[in-house]
Design a protein around this motif. Structure first.
Motif, short mmCIF file in Angstrom:
data_model
loop_
_atom_site.label_atom_id
_atom_site.label_comp_id
_atom_site.label_asym_id
_atom_site.label_seq_id
_atom_site.Cartn_x
_atom_site.Cartn_y
_atom_site.Cartn_z
N ASP A 39 27.83 30.90 -26.91
CA ASP A 39 28.40 32.10 -26.29
C ASP A 39 29.29 32.81 -27.32
O ASP A 39 29.73 32.20 -28.30
N TYR A 154 20.14 48.73 -18.09
CA TYR A 154 19.97 47.32 -17.71
C TYR A 154 18.55 47.08 -17.23
O TYR A 154 17.87 46.16 -17.68
N THR A 189 28.98 36.27 -9.54
CA THR A 189 29.57 35.95 -10.85
C THR A 189 30.47 37.12 -11.25
O THR A 189 30.59 38.10 -10.51
P1 NAI Z 1 28.39 36.91 -16.81
O1 NAI Z 1 28.82 38.26 -17.25
O2 NAI Z 1 29.23 36.15 -15.83
O3 NAI Z 1 28.19 35.96 -18.09
C1 NAI Z 1 27.48 36.40 -19.21
C2 NAI Z 1 27.83 35.53 -20.39
O4 NAI Z 1 27.09 36.04 -21.52
C3 NAI Z 1 29.32 35.59 -20.76
O5 NAI Z 1 29.83 34.29 -20.97
C4 NAI Z 1 29.34 36.41 -22.04
O6 NAI Z 1 30.39 36.06 -22.94
C5 NAI Z 1 27.97 36.09 -22.64
N1 NAI Z 1 27.52 37.11 -23.60
C6 NAI Z 1 27.54 38.46 -23.42
N2 NAI Z 1 27.10 39.06 -24.55
C7 NAI Z 1 26.78 38.06 -25.44
C8 NAI Z 1 26.28 38.04 -26.75
N3 NAI Z 1 26.03 39.17 -27.44
N4 NAI Z 1 26.07 36.84 -27.34
C9 NAI Z 1 26.35 35.69 -26.68
N5 NAI Z 1 26.83 35.65 -25.43
C10 NAI Z 1 27.06 36.82 -24.83
O7 NAI Z 1 26.88 37.10 -16.31
P2 NAI Z 1 26.02 36.29 -15.23
O8 NAI Z 1 26.15 36.96 -13.93
O9 NAI Z 1 26.29 34.85 -15.34
O10 NAI Z 1 24.54 36.63 -15.76
C11 NAI Z 1 23.81 35.76 -16.62
C12 NAI Z 1 22.41 36.33 -16.78
O11 NAI Z 1 21.78 36.48 -15.50
C13 NAI Z 1 22.39 37.72 -17.43
O12 NAI Z 1 21.27 37.83 -18.29
C14 NAI Z 1 22.22 38.65 -16.23
O13 NAI Z 1 21.62 39.87 -16.59
C15 NAI Z 1 21.33 37.81 -15.34
N6 NAI Z 1 21.42 38.21 -13.95
C16 NAI Z 1 22.60 38.14 -13.25
C17 NAI Z 1 22.65 38.56 -11.94
C18 NAI Z 1 23.92 38.53 -11.12
O14 NAI Z 1 23.89 39.03 -9.98
N7 NAI Z 1 25.00 37.96 -11.58
C19 NAI Z 1 21.46 39.07 -11.25
C20 NAI Z 1 20.27 39.12 -12.08
C21 NAI Z 1 20.27 38.69 -13.37
#
Ligand code: NAI
Length: 247
Positions: A39, A154, A189
């Motif tokens: 991360d 997105y 989240t």
């Molecule tokens: P979140 O925002 O809680 O966590 C994302 C994590 O990715 C964070 O720890 C952040 O530091 C890390 N990150 C961001 N940019 C980065 C980079 N350039 N390099 C390395 N790490 C990086 O997001 P969440 O909700 O846990 O989402 C995780 C995945 O699931 C994402 O791909 C999101 O698009 C997908 N997703 C989430 C949904 C939701 O409702 N939360 C729904 C559909 C998909």
């Protein structure tokens, strides 16, 4: 008696410091895997690695940087000798319509959500092949399956993740590497923490199961796709959305 689902397997999970990535890392670890938590967020990632203890380590990785990928692969192989599973989970979301979206917004989403997944698959595939095959799990979204207004950049990149998953599955299948995409609906989240009570109510009205998803709902699907339980599935979309996309 069967052992843990991922006993002895080595997994690299991006965006593992919090949210869905952290839940995936926790579950994989609980199921016997060695897990590299990768991360940008060094504090969250390091804290979780310490909490998990043995069989877990944190590595700072910006998924947009090819050099960071090489370093993460090198650390994984030096520590545990092989790689069996890659989860491309890191992602960002901006809430803008087509007309509000600037070039910089498109580029930022492209770099993290699309280029990052490409770089991860490219970096990991040779190691997965050397391990005798493995699994890549890419986090797309229901926004990569259906159109909804308000998250233009997105959605564009999440459709790209779905497409890259299929192209990679076609090419990597003969090497024994399965590649699948996960399409979560609305999961509780940080990414959805800015929902107002009103938009939460509106969202729930459109979900047949009448609740937002939990990070564990998604992690259990990721475990299925990382494990031999899904040994004949590749290039597929797996939805975890409480029925959001059926209405
Ligand atoms: P979140 O925002 O809680 O966590 C994302 C994590 O990715 C964070 O720890 C952040 O530091 C890390 N990150 C961001 N940019 C980065 C980079 N350039 N390099 C390395 N790490 C990086 O997001 P969440 O909700 O846990 O989402 C995780 C995945 O699931 C994402 O791909 C999101 O698009 C997908 N997703 C989430 C949904 C939701 O409702 N939360 C729904 C559909 C998909």
């Amino acid at each position: 008696m069967s052992g843990p689902v991922l006993g002895g397997k080595v997994a690299l999970v991006t965006g593992a410091a919090r949210g869905i990535g952290a839940a995936i890392a926790r579950l994989f670890h609980a199921e016997g895997a060695y897990v590299l938590l990768a991360d940008l967020d060094e504090t969250g990632g390091a804290v979780l690695a310490v909490e998990l203890g043995e069989r877990a380590a944190f590595q700072r990785l910006d998924v947009t940087q090819e050099g960071d990928w090489a370093a993460a692969l090198a650390v994984t192989l030096a520590r545990w000798g092989h790689l069996d599973v890659l989860v491309n989970n890191a992602g960002i979301i901006g809430r803008k319509t087509l007309l509000e979206t600037e070039v910089a917004d498109m580029e930022a989403h492209f770099r993290v959500n699309q280029l990052g997944v490409f770089l991860g698959m490219k970096a990991a595939a040779p190691a997965l092949e050397r391990a005798g095959g493995g699994a890549i799990v890419n986090l797309s979204s229901t926004a990569g399956l259906v159109a909804r207004p308000g998250t233009f950049a997105y959605s564009a990149t999440k459709w790209a993740v779905r497409g890259m998953t299929k192209a990679a599955a076609a090419e990597l299948g003969p090497l024994g590497i399965r590649v699948n995409s996960i399409h979560p609906g609305i999961i509780e989240t940080a990414m959805t923490a800015d929902y107002s009570e009103e938009s939460k109510r509106a969202a729930l009205a459109g979900i047949p199961l009448k609740r937002m998803g939990s990070v564990e709902d998604v992690a259990r699907l990721a475990l299925h796709l990382a494990s031999a339980a899904s040994s004949y599935s590749t290039g597929c979309e797996f939805i975890v959305d409480g029925g959001l996309t059926v209405l």
